[in-house]
Design a protein around this motif. Structure first.
Motif, PDB file in Angstrom:
ATOM      1  N   THR A 231       0.825  -1.213   0.000  1.00 37.52           N
ATOM      2  CA  THR A 231       0.000   0.000   0.000  1.00 37.52           C
ATOM      3  C   THR A 231       0.856   1.258   0.000  1.00 37.52           C
ATOM      4  N   ILE A 232       1.917   1.263   0.806  1.00 38.60           N
ATOM      5  CA  ILE A 232       2.759   2.463   0.923  1.00 38.60           C
ATOM      6  C   ILE A 232       3.508   2.727  -0.373  1.00 38.60           C
ATOM      7  N   TYR A 237       4.372   5.901  -5.323  1.00 37.29           N
ATOM      8  CA  TYR A 237       4.393   5.971  -6.787  1.00 37.29           C
ATOM      9  C   TYR A 237       3.373   6.987  -7.292  1.00 37.29           C
ATOM     10  N   GLY A 238       2.245   7.088  -6.615  1.00 35.81           N
ATOM     11  CA  GLY A 238       1.220   8.023  -7.058  1.00 35.81           C
ATOM     12  C   GLY A 238       1.487   9.454  -6.634  1.00 35.81           C
ATOM     13  N   ARG A 244       8.943   7.813 -10.122  1.00 38.77           N
ATOM     14  CA  ARG A 244       8.326   6.686 -10.826  1.00 38.77           C
ATOM     15  C   ARG A 244       9.320   5.881 -11.668  1.00 38.77           C
ATOM     16  N   PRO A 245      10.161   6.526 -12.488  1.00 35.13           N
ATOM     17  CA  PRO A 245      11.132   5.719 -13.262  1.00 35.13           C
ATOM     18  C   PRO A 245      12.055   4.905 -12.371  1.00 35.13           C
ATOM     19  N   PHE A 246      12.472   5.482 -11.239  1.00 39.69           N
ATOM     20  CA  PHE A 246      13.364   4.742 -10.345  1.00 39.69           C
ATOM     21  C   PHE A 246      12.659   3.526  -9.753  1.00 39.69           C
ATOM     22  N   VAL A 247      11.384   3.692  -9.361  1.00 40.87           N
ATOM     23  CA  VAL A 247      10.639   2.564  -8.784  1.00 40.87           C
ATOM     24  C   VAL A 247      10.522   1.434  -9.798  1.00 40.87           C
ATOM     25  N   ARG A 248      10.192   1.770 -11.053  1.00 37.88           N
ATOM     26  CA  ARG A 248      10.069   0.724 -12.083  1.00 37.88           C
ATOM     27  C   ARG A 248      11.402   0.014 -12.308  1.00 37.88           C
ATOM     28  N   ILE A 278      -0.275  -0.217 -11.901  1.00 35.67           N
ATOM     29  CA  ILE A 278       0.574   0.743 -12.615  1.00 35.67           C
ATOM     30  C   ILE A 278       0.430   0.562 -14.123  1.00 35.67           C
ATOM     31  N   ILE A 279       0.419  -0.692 -14.573  1.00 33.58           N
ATOM     32  CA  ILE A 279       0.306  -0.967 -16.014  1.00 33.58           C
ATOM     33  C   ILE A 279      -1.033  -0.470 -16.559  1.00 33.58           C
ATOM     34  N   SER A 280      -2.081  -0.599 -15.754  1.00 32.96           N
ATOM     35  CA  SER A 280      -3.391  -0.127 -16.217  1.00 32.96           C
ATOM     36  C   SER A 280      -3.413   1.381 -16.429  1.00 32.96           C
ATOM     37  N   GLY A 281      -2.459   2.091 -15.836  1.00 33.60           N
ATOM     38  CA  GLY A 281      -2.383   3.533 -16.020  1.00 33.60           C
ATOM     39  C   GLY A 281      -1.418   3.984 -17.089  1.00 33.60           C
TER      40      GLY A 281
END
Length: 516
Positions: A231-232, A237-238, A244-248, A278-281
């Motif tokens: 959840t965190i 990410y949001g 975001r690029p680093f998380v991926r 994430i992919i759905s977005g």
């Protein structure tokens, strides 16, 4: 002259001077009363406590951040201080919770552990009411407290290497310090989702190092902790879009290490669940970076033997990609065929279920590219001696979309699967599979009876040719054995070697011509 006038004016006392003077006055007053010692001790105690809080605060925060932050006794309640002091008390309580408690001995409880637990509850309530103000000192104190309490090295895993299925049956291991960890996670979640949080300031402290260590915690064996982390991380990410690029990239590296090196990780299912949303977005058309994640991370995740632990989440991610770009269906099916299990029947069942979901979203153009290797594999599954695999494969024909694809390409597909159905009718041991085979054969006859008859005739011809080849091969071996018995190899080694080579190289006629 002006300087002399200013010197004669009464000087305003500083806070420390006021405190010292009050203490001295109290001391002077006690010289004439009987309670002097008690008043002096109280004054010294308060001064010492305030000095301790100031020293601790200056150790946690840099001097530049602590400017304007007034130290407040952390043992006070939020209801006992003014509105102006609540922010300082909030930081002091965060600082107090930076002490790590030892929960290795469940019978050992101390006053410090109880105090920390109660303080964390107060902090969670304070943040949940919306009273907190996350300025830079508060953000720094929050990240410091979370890092001290959460980031840790897990003990080595004593469980032996297990095959798929055994791991799912093992009972999860629970962290003994979860009572405090849960409060810290709740506090971190409240901080990340706070409505007035300044993302520009937060990203300075929730940086790449913080996120990387947060991702390391996904290897925890406690499912409750992994659920909180899921959840965190999704909220981070949001909220903090710059990361975001680093998380991926970081999640991709975890998957690469799991697939190609260790095949051990407890949090793959949770990470894939995050990536499903994430992919759905993702925006359409998909970036090349996102397609590479599908090809280099998601498809290889089908290889490990522990795929059953996270297969549901993996299938959802793959289907989301195809939903975004239907042209990816053929590459996904090729990847599945490349990773297809041969000896693991339970894994094969999962692959068949995923294949059905992928085929439901596959268009005719992509289907034409992969239908030949696909139905060769399906033919093998139809003949599987494992009745669940054979039964599940037969049930693919109940899917209307798949049946429609087969109908439009029956000239190619029927010759591939009809021999497998005939072999089932003759040899399969399971009655349920035999019934399903008869139903499919009947369906094919209703679809195109002439083509079915042509396939049967072709199969009979191939069987006849195969029988003739088998007889010829048997005759060749009999003559070879006769020749070996009549002429021992030691007596005529050259003739024997030539005979074998001719037989293996050019067939029956060459062997006969070389035999005396």
């Amino acid at each position: 002259m002006l300087k002399q006038i200013l010197i004669k004016l009464p000087r305003k006392l500083q806070k420390s001077d006021l405190l010292d003077s009050s203490g001295s006055d109290c001391g002077n007053h006690t010289s004439n009363s009987g309670n002097g010692v008690q008043c002096t001790n109280i004054g010294n105690s308060i001064s010492s406590r305030l000095s301790v809080v100031k020293r601790v605060s200056s150790a946690v925060f840099p001097a530049s951040i602590m400017v304007g932050v007034e130290a407040v006794e952390p043992y006070l309640s939020f209801t006992d201080v003014s509105i102006l002091q609540k922010q300082s008390l909030f930081i002091s309580k965060l600082n107090l919770c930076c002490e790590v408690s030892d929960f290795s001995d469940p019978d050992k409880t101390s006053a410090e552990q109880d105090l920390k637990h109660q303080t964390l509850i107060e902090l969670v309530d304070f943040v949940s009411t919306g009273s907190a103000k996350f300025n830079e000192p508060a953000i720094a104190a929050m990240c410091k407290m979370c890092a001290v309490n959460l980031f840790r090295v897990f003990p080595p895993k004593y469980r032996s290497n297990s095959i798929s299925g055994e791991v799912e049956d093992e009972e999860p291991m629970f962290d003994p310090s979860w009572s405090n960890l849960q409060l810290v996670y709740d506090l971190l979640l409240g901080f990340i989702t706070y409505s007035s949080l300044d993302a520009k300031v937060a990203k300075k402290y929730v940086d790449h190092s913080f996120i990387s260590r947060l991702l390391d915690l996904f290897d925890s064996e406690d499912p409750r902790e992994r659920d909180c982390l899921k959840t965190i991380l999704h909220r981070i990410y949001g909220q903090l879009m710059v990361h975001r690029p680093f998380v991926r990239k970081a999640v991709s590296n975890i998957i690469y290490r799991f697939v190609f090196e260790t095949e051990r990780h407890n949090g793959i299912a949770e990470l894939l669940e995050i990536f499903g949303s994430i992919i759905s977005g993702f925006a359409v058309p998909l970036k090349e970076e996102h397609k590479m994640f599908l090809w280099k991370a998601l498809i290889p995740l089908h290889k490990p033997k522990l795929v059953g632990v996270y297969h549901q989440q993996l299938t959802f991610c793959v289907v989301q990609f195809i939903d975004k770009d239907p042209k990816l269906a053929d590459s996904v099916i090729k990847g599945l065929l490349k990773c297809w299990p041969v000896t693991n029947s339970q894994k094969e069942l999962m692959f068949i279920s995923e294949l059905e979901e992928v085929l439901e979203m596959t268009g005719m153009a992509e289907f034409l590219k992969i239908m030949v290797p696909l139905f060769r594999r399906i033919a093998f599954c139809l003949n599987s001696s494992h009745y669940q695999v054979a039964e599940r494969t037969h049930l693919l024909w109940n899917n209307e979309h798949i049946l429609n694809l087969v109908t439009h390409n029956r000239q190619v597909i029927f010759p591939l699967i009809f021999p497998a159905l005939e072999r089932n009718s003759e040899n399969h041991w399971n009655q349920a599979v035999l019934n399903l085979t008869q139903s499919i054969k009947k369906m094919l006859c209703e679809m195109d009876e002439e083509l079915v008859l042509a396939c049967r005739q072709k199969m009979e011809e191939e069987n006849s040719q195969s029988s003739e080849a088998t007889e010829k091969r048997k005759l060749i071996w009999e003559r070879l054995e006769t020749a070996a018995n009549v002429i021992p190899p030691a007596a005529c080694p050259d003739l024997y070697v030539i005979t074998i080579k001719r037989f293996r190289g050019t067939g029956f006629q060459a062997y006969v011509s070389a035999t005396p």
